[in-house]
Design a protein around this motif. Structure first.
Motif, mmCIF file in Angstrom:
data_model
loop_
_atom_site.group_PDB
_atom_site.id
_atom_site.type_symbol
_atom_site.label_atom_id
_atom_site.label_comp_id
_atom_site.label_asym_id
_atom_site.label_seq_id
_atom_site.Cartn_x
_atom_site.Cartn_y
_atom_site.Cartn_z
ATOM 1 N N ILE A 177 0.893 -1.109 0.061
ATOM 2 C CA ILE A 177 -0.084 -0.003 -0.069
ATOM 3 C C ILE A 177 0.955 1.304 -0.054
ATOM 4 N N GLU A 217 -3.166 3.543 -2.270
ATOM 5 C CA GLU A 217 -3.457 2.707 -3.347
ATOM 6 C C GLU A 217 -2.769 1.350 -3.011
ATOM 7 N N LEU A 218 -3.482 0.305 -3.473
ATOM 8 C CA LEU A 218 -2.887 -1.062 -3.447
ATOM 9 C C LEU A 218 -2.186 -1.334 -4.790
ATOM 10 N N LEU A 259 -6.466 -1.082 -6.878
ATOM 11 C CA LEU A 259 -7.245 -0.633 -6.026
ATOM 12 C C LEU A 259 -6.835 0.806 -5.261
ATOM 13 N N GLY A 260 -7.997 1.627 -5.165
ATOM 14 C CA GLY A 260 -7.603 2.719 -4.175
ATOM 15 C C GLY A 260 -7.271 3.851 -5.229
ATOM 16 N N SER A 274 -9.768 4.881 0.313
ATOM 17 C CA SER A 274 -8.619 4.427 1.132
ATOM 18 C C SER A 274 -8.589 2.982 1.431
ATOM 19 N N VAL A 275 -7.197 2.551 1.328
ATOM 20 C CA VAL A 275 -7.082 0.872 1.293
ATOM 21 C C VAL A 275 -6.010 0.986 2.562
ATOM 22 N N ALA A 333 -4.180 -5.058 3.053
ATOM 23 C CA ALA A 333 -4.521 -6.153 1.925
ATOM 24 C C ALA A 333 -3.743 -7.312 2.462
ATOM 25 N N ALA A 354 -8.836 -7.049 0.432
ATOM 26 C CA ALA A 354 -8.378 -5.762 0.683
ATOM 27 C C ALA A 354 -9.694 -5.020 1.560
ATOM 28 N N ALA A 375 -11.352 -1.443 1.626
ATOM 29 C CA ALA A 375 -11.333 -0.290 1.133
ATOM 30 C C ALA A 375 -12.694 0.614 1.302
ATOM 31 N N TRP A 385 -15.342 1.153 5.274
ATOM 32 C CA TRP A 385 -14.077 0.096 5.016
ATOM 33 C C TRP A 385 -14.501 -1.239 4.846
ATOM 34 N N HIS A 439 -13.194 -6.360 0.179
ATOM 35 C CA HIS A 439 -13.075 -6.497 -1.239
ATOM 36 C C HIS A 439 -12.292 -7.517 -1.542
#
Length: 580
Positions: free
Chosen positions: A123, A136-137, A154-155, A160-161, A164, A174, A176, A182, A185
């Motif tokens: 991340i 970001e992932l 993702l993100g 927000s992530v 994961a 993850a 997100a 939150w 996913h």
């Protein structure tokens, strides 16, 4: 066992004897990373095993020393990388034995290797964002222990992530919040190049199942052979096992409602720090198999001499004059052998948590019990901006720090007075760090509070940003209050330091001498103003303490100073059993 030592920030390996083995002297830990060099500070965090087990891969933070007053901003001088550290110890004497595995953003967290060892995820986020605003992932293929060009899966863009984990070699789970919460996913990848085939919210809830990423590598959920273990809830949390087969949730830890971001699993059980209204924080062991027994604390069973004393926390909600909800936890006066005279209203302590992007818990609290057992009511406020209630509640504070939080604390104080649960003439506010900012702002902008306890505060947000705190929070204020110089008028209007001459309320100021997050001069500015105008105050500076007090004597002296304040303001009978 691999760990970072606080004193020199080096990474070490230590041999751990088998449980039940005879008591034998273990060899001393051996360093894995080089000693620090003049002009550079290096820190290591979140080690994970490399695919072949011969290394640990960590996030390395490197900060170059400032060259002068014009080079004081930490951000341009600080870099983060994912680095391979040999477990042989070769890099302790030879820095060339270290290898950079991946780079992407200014900040990095949560590096994870895929089960087949072919991919790496992590991340990242950049200034001026905080990770709970936008992160970001990333995923990259691994070639000879080095990551290829990473791809965002993702993100970003207001998503927000915080965590994961790999579910299989070609999919990740993850947390997100593209939908404002939150949620869990699943990210399915499509072969080489990491093209994202599909992102699915597998457990859509109007509840948060994770928390804010305040440190490197927190873990709110774990992927196990039995399903995914995670907390969920709107305020009070429940720990549950989610089944990827039928989507069902099975509750795992009855009686616990607070779960910290350090959940770990070996596949058959979960360990997590947890608490509940009837108990303080404990390390909880939660079995996962089909014949699982109940969750239980791992500490030895013993009698608690304070069992009859703690108040039972109650989650409640007040409403602002505009109808906005304000969540808080109420701790009522509790004593096993005494009660207040009929009709006597208790004094109230409104507690403001730090962060500000954080939250209170509803567990038995020893510090609050010190006051509730002596006749105080304590209200622990999750003001607008707090976590656990979705993105919209978090973002109520954006641009209004020192205003929304203050108004919400006032709302709770007035609601409890209106219910006859607290004495409005004997109401104090207390808070540390960002909570110290809010406590001071309450004194500047309202007349609701008759006393205040302020710990290691921010008092001048304009000075605190960029050059007076650590890199992680150095752009935080831009979200909370706006950019300078465009918002200078707002800073001047709200800042406690800029309006210190309006503080006429007695207060206690408590500060760590070694605090580099909220430096002593933030407290000094307020205290100097009070002293110049003859306002009653006490100022305690603790040598060897940083951001938060860890020594028993510092905690004891802080509480005694607080008692002295309340006796001065509320009357000599306050906590009469305590010798000052």
């Amino acid at each position: 066992m691999v760990f970072t030592d606080h004193h020199d920030q080096r990474l070490y390996a230590a041999a751990v004897p088998s449980l039940g083995a005879a008591d034998t002297a273990a060899p001393p830990p051996r360093p894995l990373t080089p000693e620090g060099t003049d002009g550079t500070e290096t820190c290591w965090a979140d080690p994970v095993a490399s695919p072949d087990g011969s290394e640990v891969w960590c996030v390395r933070e490197t900060t170059r020393a400032a060259t002068g007053p014009d080079d004081s901003d930490l951000a341009p001088r600080t870099t983060h990388e994912i680095v391979a550290v040999p477990l042989s110890g070769a890099a302790a004497a030879d820095p060339a034995a270290l290898r950079v595995v991946a780079r992407s953003h200014h900040f990095l967290s949560g590096a994870r290797v895929s089960p087949d060892g072919r991919r790496l995820s992590w991340i990242g986020w950049d200034h001026p964002h905080m990770p709970w605003d936008s992160s970001e992932l990333m995923v990259a293929d691994l070639h000879d222990g080095v990551a290829a060009e990473p791809v965002r899966v993702l993100g970003g863009q207001g998503v927000s992530v915080p965590q994961a984990e790999w579910g299989a070699s070609d999919s990740l789970y993850a947390m997100a919040d593209p939908d404002g919460w939150w949620n869990l996913h699943r990210v399915d990848l499509a072969g080489a190049g990491q093209t994202t085939r599909r992102v699915t919210n597998v457990l859509p809830l109007n509840q948060d199942c994770a928390g804010p990423l305040w440190r490197v590598g927190p873990t709110w959920f774990a992927v196990t052979p039995h399903g995914v273990v995670l907390p969920h809830g709107d305020g009070p949390r429940r720990l549950a096992l989610w089944s990827p087969t039928d989507g069902g949730l099975t509750e795992l830890a009855e009686g616990f409602s607070t779960f910290e971001g350090d959940l770990w699993s070996d596949g058959e059980r979960v360990l997590v720090r947890a608490g509940g209204p009837e108990r303080g924080s404990a390390l909880l062991s939660v079995p996962l198999g089909p014949d699982r027994g109940p969750a239980h604390p791992v500490r030895p069973t013993c009698g608690d001499p304070l069992e009859a004393w703690p108040a039972r926390p109650e989650r409640r909600t007040a409403h602002t004059p505009q109808g906005q909800p304000v969540h808080y936890v109420l701790h009522r006066p509790t004593h096993p052998d005494a009660a207040a005279p009929p009709g006597d209203l208790p004094p109230l302590l409104v507690h403001v948590h730090g962060g500000p992007t954080s939250a209170t818990g509803a567990s038995a609290d020893l510090e609050f019990t010190f006051f509730t057992s002596r006749g105080f009511t304590v209200a622990d406020v999750d003001y607008g901006g707090s976590t656990g209630y979705g993105r919209a509640y978090r973002e109520r504070l954006h641009g209004f720090w020192g205003e929304v939080d203050v108004a919400d604390c006032v709302t709770v104080a007035r609601a409890l007075a209106a219910e006859g649960l607290a004495d409005p003439a004997r109401t104090a506010v207390r808070g540390g760090s960002a909570g110290g900012w809010t406590a001071l702002a309450c004194l500047v902008h309202t007349d609701v509070f008759a006393a205040a306890t302020v710990l290691y505060p921010i008092s001048d947000a304009a000075a605190w940003r960029a050059c007076q705190t650590h890199d992680f929070e150095s752009r935080y204020v831009e979200t909370l209050m706006g950019e300078l110089p465009r918002e200078q008028a707002r800073f001047d209007r709200v800042s406690p330091a800029a309006n210190a001459d309006r503080i006429t309320t007695p207060l206690v100021m408590l500060q760590g001498a070694d605090d580099f997050i909220c430096r002593p001069d933030q407290a000094d500015r307020i205290v100097h103003s009070l002293a110049a105008r003859g306002v009653w105050h006490r100022y305690l500076v603790f040598e060897g303490e940083g951001h938060g007090f860890r020594r028993a004597d510092s905690v004891r002296r802080s509480l005694l100073a607080e008692v002295e304040l309340y006796r001065e303001v509320f009357g000599a009978d306050v906590a009469a059993d305590v010798t000052l």
